[in-house]
Design an enzyme around this catalytic site. Structure first.
Site, PDB file in Angstrom:
ATOM      1  N   GLU A  55       0.844  -1.211   0.000  1.00 43.10           N
ATOM      2  CA  GLU A  55       0.000   0.000   0.000  1.00 43.10           C
ATOM      3  C   GLU A  55       0.872   1.252   0.000  1.00 43.10           C
ATOM      4  O   GLU A  55       0.559   2.241  -0.681  1.00 43.10           O
ATOM      5  CB  GLU A  55      -0.935  -0.003   1.213  1.00 43.10           C
ATOM      6  CG  GLU A  55      -1.871   1.200   1.186  1.00 43.10           C
ATOM      7  CD  GLU A  55      -2.750   1.317   2.429  1.00 43.10           C
ATOM      8  OE1 GLU A  55      -3.181   0.273   2.970  1.00 43.10           O
ATOM      9  OE2 GLU A  55      -2.991   2.464   2.858  1.00 43.10           O
ATOM     10  N   THR A 106      -3.635   2.900   5.571  1.00 45.09           N
ATOM     11  CA  THR A 106      -4.969   2.666   6.146  1.00 45.09           C
ATOM     12  C   THR A 106      -4.985   1.643   7.279  1.00 45.09           C
ATOM     13  O   THR A 106      -5.981   1.523   7.986  1.00 45.09           O
ATOM     14  CB  THR A 106      -5.925   2.142   5.061  1.00 45.09           C
ATOM     15  OG1 THR A 106      -5.355   0.953   4.498  1.00 45.09           O
ATOM     16  CG2 THR A 106      -6.179   3.162   3.979  1.00 45.09           C
ATOM     17  N   CYS A 147      -8.468   3.116   8.197  1.00 43.71           N
ATOM     18  CA  CYS A 147      -9.839   2.838   7.757  1.00 43.71           C
ATOM     19  C   CYS A 147     -10.709   2.371   8.911  1.00 43.71           C
ATOM     20  O   CYS A 147     -10.205   1.981   9.977  1.00 43.71           O
ATOM     21  CB  CYS A 147      -9.821   1.803   6.638  1.00 43.71           C
ATOM     22  SG  CYS A 147      -9.488   0.152   7.236  1.00 43.71           S
ATOM     23  N   SER A 179      -0.770  -6.430   7.542  1.00 51.65           N
ATOM     24  CA  SER A 179      -0.412  -5.317   8.426  1.00 51.65           C
ATOM     25  C   SER A 179      -1.448  -5.149   9.538  1.00 51.65           C
ATOM     26  O   SER A 179      -1.112  -5.036  10.714  1.00 51.65           O
ATOM     27  CB  SER A 179      -0.308  -4.038   7.594  1.00 51.65           C
ATOM     28  OG  SER A 179      -0.183  -2.915   8.415  1.00 51.65           O
ATOM     29  N   ASN A 180      -2.735  -5.161   9.171  1.00 48.93           N
ATOM     30  CA  ASN A 180      -3.744  -4.887  10.213  1.00 48.93           C
ATOM     31  C   ASN A 180      -3.789  -6.004  11.241  1.00 48.93           C
ATOM     32  O   ASN A 180      -4.064  -5.778  12.410  1.00 48.93           O
ATOM     33  CB  ASN A 180      -5.107  -4.585   9.580  1.00 48.93           C
ATOM     34  CG  ASN A 180      -5.820  -5.829   9.121  1.00 48.93           C
ATOM     35  OD1 ASN A 180      -6.517  -6.459   9.892  1.00 48.93           O
ATOM     36  ND2 ASN A 180      -5.624  -6.211   7.860  1.00 48.93           N
ATOM     37  N   SER A 236      -8.259  -9.580   6.516  1.00 44.44           N
ATOM     38  CA  SER A 236      -8.184 -10.457   5.342  1.00 44.44           C
ATOM     39  C   SER A 236      -8.397 -11.927   5.699  1.00 44.44           C
ATOM     40  O   SER A 236      -8.207 -12.795   4.859  1.00 44.44           O
ATOM     41  CB  SER A 236      -6.836 -10.260   4.640  1.00 44.44           C
ATOM     42  OG  SER A 236      -5.785 -10.209   5.582  1.00 44.44           O
TER      43      SER A 236
HETATM   44 FE1  SF4 Z   1      -9.947  -1.307   2.716  1.00 45.72          FE
HETATM   45 FE2  SF4 Z   1     -10.054  -3.385   4.331  1.00 45.72          FE
HETATM   46 FE3  SF4 Z   1      -7.696  -2.297   3.758  1.00 45.72          FE
HETATM   47 FE4  SF4 Z   1      -9.460  -1.061   5.326  1.00 45.72          FE
HETATM   48  S1  SF4 Z   1      -8.401  -2.985   5.770  1.00 45.72           S
HETATM   49  S2  SF4 Z   1      -8.330  -0.132   3.647  1.00 45.72           S
HETATM   50  S3  SF4 Z   1     -11.427  -1.579   4.370  1.00 45.72           S
HETATM   51  S4  SF4 Z   1      -9.073  -3.323   2.316  1.00 45.72           S
END
Ligand code: SF4
Length: 323
Positions: free
Chosen positions: A134, A173, A203, A232-233, A276
């Site tokens: 990203e 994000t 996000c 990452s998240n 994900s």
């Molecule tokens: Fe989009 Fe999901 Fe990434 Fe957030 S985590 S930016 S909603 S793909």
């Protein structure tokens, strides 16, 4: 006689798992396979999850890292949810490729913000992690040198902009909400005129999953985050739990990775999943616990999510096909 199993409370974080951007990206690959047949080429892992990538590969998706790895073809070429640098669609146009863009609209929004700052003559700082696709995609929206990466609060302390009065920032994000707030605080203190989003560009899905983990962290001895190491998240959820006082927090790809040795003598476990990671993997993890423990399941809901994104026009049902 069946042996009695020890009691265990599982706190299930909600929201968890798929976000609207991941759901859309997977739908794009599946709809493209259904409409155009295999192979469908996907540049980079469509989303960072091994299970998702393997299942799409089994249906006929071919994952490549660069467009150069794709032969001349009329079959669709899909860009992943993380977004791409401007040079990628340009190269695809040059080769007359049929592109379907699965970039999450919330990532595209950051691209648009960065382009707007650039048009207004502002230098741009991007808060994010070096090397993440990203970040490569967002930096690649603008000419080299237009965007400077800031990874930490220390970077923010050191940065010397060309003109502090002509400065802006955008963010990745999927960052830690708390870390990013500290970095933004440094930037706003050092450069009061800096232009940026109200807080950051993290996000809704990243924010909500982190808040749910914070809510369960004080109740649990161990948090398991279902997600892949590139996500990452998901990695941020492990950090959030550790910082919120959870003694053990582990990222697991699925039930096979549960660290049973670390769970002995624990009365409660938390489970969440990165944006994900499919829910079926969470269900398998819970099932694995049920085989060893007398499980009491409690869902802790901190937000409701109703966001959904449209797929590209080419993949939407036509009035005749919908009938
Ligand atoms: Fe989009 Fe999901 Fe990434 Fe957030 S985590 S930016 S909603 S793909």
């Amino acid at each position: 006689m069946p042996q009695s199993r020890p009691p265990l409370t599982i706190y299930l974080a909600a929201p968890r798992g798929f976000c609207a951007g991941v759901d859309r990206a997977i739908q794009i690959v599946e709809l493209a396979l259904a409409k155009y047949g295999a192979p469908v080429y996907v540049r980079h892992e469509i989303v960072h999850n091994r299970f998702v990538v393997d299942s799409l590969r089994a249906k006929g998706a071919v994952f490549v890292e660069e467009l150069d790895d794709i032969p001349d073809t009329d079959q669709p070429v899909i860009f992943s949810a993380h977004g791409v640098a401007k040079s990628v669609p340009a190269a695809a146009r040059h080769r007359r490729m049929f592109v379907l863009d699965a970039t999450c609209p919330l990532v595209s929004k950051v691209h648009i913000e960065a382009a707007r700052h650039h048009e207004e003559g502002l230098e741009i700082l991007l808060i994010g992690h070096a090397g993440h696709p990203e970040v490569i995609g967002t930096m690649g929206q603008l000419p080299e040198g237009a965007v400077t990466l800031v990874e930490t609060a220390e970077d923010a302390e050191r940065i010397e902009p060309r003109d502090p009065k002509k400065l802006s920032f955008v963010t990745q994000t999927t960052l830690s909400v708390d870390d990013t707030a500290s970095i933004v605080a440094v930037l706003r203190r050092r450069f009061p005129d800096i232009v940026g989003p109200h807080k950051e560009d993290i996000c809704y899905a990243t924010t909500n999953r982190q808040a749910a983990v914070k809510a369960i962290a004080p109740k649990i001895g161990c948090l398991l985050v279902v997600g892949s190491p590139q996500s990452s998240n998901s990695l941020r959820l492990v950090e959030v739990a550790q910082r919120a006082g959870c003694a053990t927090a582990r990222l697991i790809d699925g039930a096979g990775d549960i660290p049973w040795g670390e769970i002995e003598n624990i009365e409660s476990v938390g489970i969440t999943a990165g944006a994900s990671a499919p829910e079926t993997l969470v269900e398998q993890v819970i099932e694995a616990f049920r085989e060893r423990f007398d499980v009491k399941l409690e869902t802790v809901t901190t937000a409701q999510e109703r966001i959904a994104f449209n797929v590209p026009r080419e993949l939407r049902p036509t009035p005749s096909s919908a009938a």
